[in-house]
Design an enzyme around this catalytic site. Structure first.
Site, mmCIF file in Angstrom:
data_model
loop_
_atom_site.group_PDB
_atom_site.id
_atom_site.type_symbol
_atom_site.label_atom_id
_atom_site.label_comp_id
_atom_site.label_asym_id
_atom_site.label_seq_id
_atom_site.Cartn_x
_atom_site.Cartn_y
_atom_site.Cartn_z
ATOM 1 N N GLY A 154 0.836 -1.206 0.000
ATOM 2 C CA GLY A 154 0.000 0.000 0.000
ATOM 3 C C GLY A 154 0.865 1.248 0.000
ATOM 4 O O GLY A 154 1.971 1.240 0.535
ATOM 5 N N LYS A 212 -0.417 -6.844 -4.618
ATOM 6 C CA LYS A 212 -0.588 -8.292 -4.818
ATOM 7 C C LYS A 212 0.611 -8.941 -5.493
ATOM 8 O O LYS A 212 0.734 -10.159 -5.495
ATOM 9 C CB LYS A 212 -1.824 -8.547 -5.690
ATOM 10 N N ASP A 225 5.832 -5.035 5.898
ATOM 11 C CA ASP A 225 6.293 -6.380 6.251
ATOM 12 C C ASP A 225 6.165 -7.362 5.085
ATOM 13 O O ASP A 225 7.046 -8.209 4.892
ATOM 14 C CB ASP A 225 5.563 -6.899 7.499
ATOM 15 N N GLY A 226 5.104 -7.215 4.270
ATOM 16 C CA GLY A 226 4.937 -8.119 3.125
ATOM 17 C C GLY A 226 6.054 -7.940 2.105
ATOM 18 O O GLY A 226 6.648 -8.924 1.631
ATOM 19 N N ILE A 285 1.765 3.432 7.235
ATOM 20 C CA ILE A 285 1.107 4.353 8.176
ATOM 21 C C ILE A 285 0.838 3.644 9.496
ATOM 22 O O ILE A 285 0.643 4.285 10.506
ATOM 23 C CB ILE A 285 -0.217 4.920 7.619
ATOM 24 N N ASP A 286 0.828 2.295 9.475
ATOM 25 C CA ASP A 286 0.432 1.538 10.673
ATOM 26 C C ASP A 286 1.488 1.563 11.777
ATOM 27 O O ASP A 286 1.189 1.245 12.921
ATOM 28 C CB ASP A 286 0.147 0.073 10.307
ATOM 29 N N ARG A 293 -23.665 14.211 21.450
ATOM 30 C CA ARG A 293 -23.652 12.843 20.916
ATOM 31 C C ARG A 293 -22.385 12.084 21.321
ATOM 32 O O ARG A 293 -21.380 12.698 21.687
ATOM 33 C CB ARG A 293 -23.654 12.893 19.376
ATOM 34 N N MET A 323 -7.391 3.452 10.640
ATOM 35 C CA MET A 323 -6.691 2.279 10.089
ATOM 36 C C MET A 323 -5.665 1.783 11.107
ATOM 37 O O MET A 323 -5.650 2.234 12.248
ATOM 38 C CB MET A 323 -6.021 2.646 8.771
ATOM 39 N N GLU A 360 -9.260 -0.022 13.583
ATOM 40 C CA GLU A 360 -10.026 -0.994 12.783
ATOM 41 C C GLU A 360 -9.848 -2.430 13.276
ATOM 42 O O GLU A 360 -10.715 -3.278 13.063
ATOM 43 C CB GLU A 360 -9.628 -0.901 11.303
HETATM 44 O O1 F6P Z 1 -1.209 -1.217 5.932
HETATM 45 C C1 F6P Z 1 -1.735 0.018 5.576
HETATM 46 C C2 F6P Z 1 -3.232 -0.039 5.474
HETATM 47 O O2 F6P Z 1 -3.693 1.259 5.136
HETATM 48 C C3 F6P Z 1 -3.948 -0.557 6.720
HETATM 49 O O3 F6P Z 1 -4.007 0.393 7.756
HETATM 50 C C4 F6P Z 1 -5.281 -0.962 6.138
HETATM 51 O O4 F6P Z 1 -5.883 -1.958 6.926
HETATM 52 C C5 F6P Z 1 -4.901 -1.502 4.782
HETATM 53 O O5 F6P Z 1 -3.647 -0.931 4.450
HETATM 54 C C6 F6P Z 1 -5.888 -1.185 3.693
HETATM 55 O O6 F6P Z 1 -5.486 -1.855 2.551
HETATM 56 P P1 F6P Z 1 -6.073 -1.569 1.101
HETATM 57 O O7 F6P Z 1 -5.455 -0.295 0.613
HETATM 58 O O8 F6P Z 1 -5.667 -2.749 0.309
HETATM 59 O O9 F6P Z 1 -7.555 -1.407 1.244
#
Ligand code: F6P
Length: 356
Positions: free
Chosen positions: A10, A73, A109-110, A132-133, A168, A175, A227
């Site tokens: 990503g 992918k 990591d991937g 970003i994670d 509210r 994410m 999430e």
């Molecule tokens: O790893 C980065 C990230 O933005 C995650 O925070 C999120 O869960 C995922 O990628 C979303 O992936 P995609 O862009 O494939 O929807």
């Protein structure tokens, strides 16, 4: 020397700043050519590369995304375009044909796991941690994280004023995959009353109790939920499965689940906002630009020294490097003794659990 560079997985703010720093550092070394590989590992599989000179990396520091394109992918060890077949031999042959002395892989990591497998096939690689994670092993910060936190913080600031006006409960879903770094940092920065992270499964009755207590006192409640968060004894909320992706599960929607569960337990209206990819787009913050530039420079230095199969990392304030094998395919969660959790609890922020 001829050095390839690719951005995998990503996208995230700061990728262009790394590309720029790697290219500018290497081009200064006499006779070094930099080759941009298009769309991550897909460019290596499909033979799509282009030369990068100083002009091609000019004026890209503030631009989000990646000028090289990316793909989440593409994997030479299981190529979706060939029914999941291993095309790594042809990929490595192409790298040799191009005469690449090394490849700088900017990814999460991937991508590091793929880079590690290529390194085992004799391709010299240097890694650069992107996500970003902020969940990559052995580094305190990946670039992109600071920008995501800034975006989430701004959203919380905005939700706070509308939440207060209407009295509210306002839920903001961030994410972060299986780690709570974005929700924790932004939740603190944005003054969230409740921060829910994957590392601490929450108790619905506790979340409702805090909301009701605030209803009586302050009339509104701000909740930041990652999430990957889930209730005690409950499941992750999966948005979709992308079967041909190296990481098929996409999380998302727990903010809506929480709203449905919470509404009958509180006396006010509940609203959910899911920020999604807004957190990944647009220009990087100054912090991310500097970090990305430091990472790119450090990666170029490792290449110049012939110090391959390592990943540049940030430890405290120092840029260092660790073996690719230590990072590949590993992630880093918020430790339960992390000082920011203690700060949250001691300043009256609930994590939907009793403080540890
Ligand atoms: O790893 C980065 C990230 O933005 C995650 O925070 C999120 O869960 C995922 O990628 C979303 O992936 P995609 O862009 O494939 O929807």
């Amino acid at each position: 020397m001829r050095v390839g560079i690719l951005t995998g997985g990503g996208d995230c703010p700061g990728l262009n700043a790394v590309i720029r720093a790697v290219a500018r550092s290497l081009i200064q070394l006499d006779g070094t050519e930099v080759i941009g590989i298009e769309q991550g590992f897909l460019g290596l599989i499909e033979r799509r590369v282009r030369p990068l000179d100083l002009d091609s990396v000019a004026d890209i520091m503030a631009t989000g995304g990646t000028i090289l394109g990316t793909h989440n992918k593409a994997n030479p060890f299981g190529y979706f375009g060939a029914g999941g077949a291993d095309v790594s031999e042809a990929t490595c042959a192409y790298v040799r044909e191009l005469g690449l002395d090394a490849i700088v892989v900017i990814g999460g990591d991937g991508s590091m796991a793929i880079a590690h497998q290529l390194a085992a096939r004799g391709i010299p690689v240097v890694g650069c941690p992107k996500t970003i994670d902020n969940d990559l092993a052995h580094t305190d910060r990946s670039f992109g994280f600071d920008t995501a936190v800034a975006i989430v913080t701004e959203a919380l600031d905005r939700l706070q004023t509308t939440g207060r006006s209407h009295g509210r409960v306002m839920i903001l879903e961030t994410m972060g995959r299986y780690a709570g770094w974005i929700a924790l940092h932004a939740g603190l920065a944005g003054g969230a009353d409740i921060i829910l992270i994957p590392e601490l499964p929450y108790r619905l009755d506790e979340v409702a109790r805090v909301c009701r207590e605030r209803e009586a006192r302050e009339h509104y409640t701000l909740i930041a939920i990652a999430e990957g968060a889930r209730p005690e004894g409950g499941q992750l909320t999966v948005k979709e499965r992308i079967e041909d992706s190296p990481e098929p599960i996409r999380l998302g929607g727990v903010g809506n689940v929480l709203r449905t569960q919470l509404e009958p337990l509180v006396g006010c209206e509940v609203r959910t906002t899911i920020l999604g990819h807004v957190q990944r787009g647009g220009p990087p913050t100054p912090f991310d630009r500097v970090l990305a530039t430091q990472y790119g420079h450090a990666a170029a230095q490792l290449v110049a020294q012939g110090n391959f199969n390592r990943v540049v990392v940030l430890r405290g304030t120092q840029i260092e490097s660790v073996p690719l094998a230590d990072v590949a395919g590993r992630t880093r969660n918020v430790p339960l003794d992390h000082p920011l959790l203690r700060t949250a609890w001691d300043t009256g922020v609930s994590t939907g659990t009793a403080p540890l």
